[in-house]
Write an enzyme that holds these catalytic residues in place. Structure first.
Site, PDB file in Angstrom:
ATOM      1  CE  LYS A   1      14.184   1.162  35.543  1.00 41.46           C
ATOM      2  NZ  LYS A   1      14.719   1.697  36.821  1.00 41.46           N
TER       3      LYS A   1
ATOM      4  CB  SER B   1      12.367   0.049  39.606  1.00 43.74           C
ATOM      5  OG  SER B   1      13.364   0.946  39.174  1.00 43.74           O
TER       6      SER B   1
ATOM      7  CB  SER C   1      16.191   1.011  40.691  1.00 41.01           C
ATOM      8  OG  SER C   1      14.981   1.042  41.387  1.00 41.01           O
TER       9      SER C   1
HETATM   10  N1  GLN Z   1      12.798   0.820  45.707  1.00 43.22           N
HETATM   11  C1  GLN Z   1      12.967   2.232  45.730  1.00 43.22           C
HETATM   12  C2  GLN Z   1      11.643   2.895  45.440  1.00 43.22           C
HETATM   13  O1  GLN Z   1      10.702   2.210  45.350  1.00 43.22           O
HETATM   14  C3  GLN Z   1      14.016   2.657  44.766  1.00 43.22           C
HETATM   15  C4  GLN Z   1      13.567   2.583  43.368  1.00 43.22           C
HETATM   16  C5  GLN Z   1      14.564   3.133  42.415  1.00 43.22           C
HETATM   17  O2  GLN Z   1      15.765   3.194  42.716  1.00 43.22           O
HETATM   18  N2  GLN Z   1      14.081   3.582  41.268  1.00 43.22           N
HETATM   19  O3  GLN Z   1      11.536   4.061  45.296  1.00 43.22           O
END
Ligand code: GLN
Length: 484
Positions: free
Chosen positions: A76, A151, A175
């Site tokens: 990532k 994400s 995410s």
């Molecule tokens: N969707 C969540 C957010 O927008 C979690 C994102 C994540 O786990 N990095 O913060």
């Protein structure tokens, strides 16, 4: 070869049926062919990958190879990689090249894994659809008009579409698990503190945790074993013995008590998702597991608590991007304050700005007690709920996501709708528990559905065992999207 498990790849490399250079070339060619459609990678490092593959082949020949030596991996783009740009999918870091490797990247290099490149994500890991990216949304290989989840969408797609046999991700509120569910792969987020955050660009530090994507629980176990471990450079890294997360994979599941939180099975879950989850639970009962209802009465407060705590931490973490030492700097400005303001205005996307504003607000004088402190209290209540539930069960199960992958653009105008997609994953981060998502069926449009398994602290090996037991008797994790 692209369908092979990590164990099969290691065996083929060990037996000289294929070289790492050949294997790496195979995946690089697939990336070149399919990435223009899927947009899973922000950066592909052809030369670096082939050089690493040659070094891996030398290790294989010398007999000093480990279980991941010579096997390609995608990281990532939140993990710093020395010499290869790390963008966090932001214009702010479009041309940032880190002078050092993240701990996770270093561990995998040392294990001899071959980095193919850096994967697409929501900017600074803020999002649930991989649409908040400076580099254009990643696309779901099951239907390229749909989102991947976020994400860590690019990493999930890389594994789902067989652009890489394994990939790393991070999970602050879901995410790893949510994109795994929406693309039909397996993903695990370990207990907070198991994977070092050193060199992992910070979003919300008390929640951020590195995790693993693979085709199966067995593959995730191998990858997590290489990623995890104490690192003195991260003050929240746990001083624990190194673990072999594959050690319990084959334990029988007879007698396993699966807790089903009644709040997860109330309203909110789509019917097609529920049908797939019910069928998966029936399979577990056939394997000798029992299901018991448990309650997480404060789980409904997880999203509001998270959207105070995470932006608060983000507003602080992202203050380092000021255009001075690294990152985007505005071309025209009058004085220092103007340079800060313009650089940040130009460098950050809309969602990142929204969170910085919210975070700054909830931490400000007069509001800190009303919002931030309250949210921290809720966090404690949520963590206690889980402990009470684990008095009655060994693992908790439920959906990973309330819906299958939705259409690109569908939820972009309504941040709250987007935030609600993480309704089943966020409480796990607030409590610091391990969670895993495995493909367990399909819903509307033949799109993947993920089953979430939640364990008590440091129960990763057991969670992987529970997922592996399911995958031994089912084929959902073997389905491959027809792309290209
Ligand atoms: N969707 C969540 C957010 O927008 C979690 C994102 C994540 O786990 N990095 O913060």
């Amino acid at each position: 070869m692209i369908q092979a498990s990590l164990t099969e790849l290691a065996a083929a490399l060990g037996a000289r049926k294929i070289s790492s250079v050949e294997l790496t070339t195979l995946f690089l060619d697939r990336i070149d062919a399919l990435n223009p459609t899927l947009n899973a990678f922000i950066t592909v490092d052809h030369d670096g990958a082939l050089a690493a593959a040659r070094a891996a082949d030398a290790r294989l020949a010398a007999g000093t190879a480990g279980p991941l030596t010579g096997i390609p991996i995608a990281h990532k783009d939140v993990f710093c990689t020395e010499g290869v740009r790390t963008t966090c999918a932001s214009k702010m870091l479009e041309n940032f090249v880190s002078p050092y490797d993240a701990h996770v990247v270093g561990q995998l290099k040392a294990a001899g894994a071959v980095m193919l490149g850096k994967t697409n994500m929501d900017e600074f890991a803020m999002g649930s659809s991989n649409e908040n990216t400076f580099f254009g949304a990643a696309r779901n290989p099951w239907d390229t008009t749909r989102v991947t989840g976020g994400s860590s969408g690019g990493s999930a797609v890389a594994v789902a579409a067989r652009l890489s046999p394994m990939a790393t991700g991070t999970d602050t509120g879901g995410s790893v698990r949510q994109p795994a569910a929406l693309t039909g792969v397996t993903g695990i987020k370990p207990s907070y503190g198991v994977v070092s955050r050193y060199g992992m660009i910070a979003y919300a530090s008390s929640l951020d945790q590195g995790g693993a994507f693979g085709r199966s629980a067995e593959d995730c176990a191998l990858l997590l074993t290489a990623m995890a471990g104490f690192d003195p450079r991260d003050s929240t890294s746990l001083e624990r013995e190194r673990e072999d997360y594959s050690r319990a994979l084959n334990q029988p599941l007879a007698g396993l008590r699966i807790g089903l939180p009644k709040e997860f099975f109330a309203d909110g879950m789509d019917d097609d998702v529920r049908a797939a989850i019910d069928a998966a639970l029936a399979h577990y009962r056939q394997l000798g597991a029992t299901t018991v209802e448990v309650s997480l009465p404060n789980a409904k407060l997880a999203i509001p608590a998270y959207y105070v705590i995470a932006p608060a931490e983000a507003s602080s973490n992202l203050s380092r991007f000021d255009g001075v030492r690294y990152g985007h700097r505005a071309a025209d400005y009058t004085d220092l304050a103007d340079m800060y303001g313009k650089s940040r205005a130009e460098g950050f996307g809309a969602e990142v700005k929204r969170r910085i504003l919210v975070g700054t607000y909830v931490l400000s004088h007069g509001y800190y007690d009303a919002y931030y402190l309250q949210a921290q209290k809720l966090r404690r209540l949520i963590a206690e709920d889980f402990q009470r539930a684990f008095e009655h069960c060994d693992v908790i199960a439920g959906p990973t996501s309330p819906t299958v992958a939705w259409t690109l653009g569908e939820k972009n105008d309504d941040p709250v709708q987007m935030y609600l997609q993480d309704i089943y994953t966020i409480a796990v981060n607030l409590a610091g528990l391990p969670g895993l998502s495995l493909p367990c069926g399909t819903g509307a449009g033949d799109l993947p559905v993920g089953l979430q398994l939640i364990g008590n602290y440091f129960d990763e090996a057991h969670l992987l065992n529970v997922a592996h037991g399911f995958q031994q008797g089912t084929d959902w994790h073997r389905r491959t999207p027809a792309v290209g």
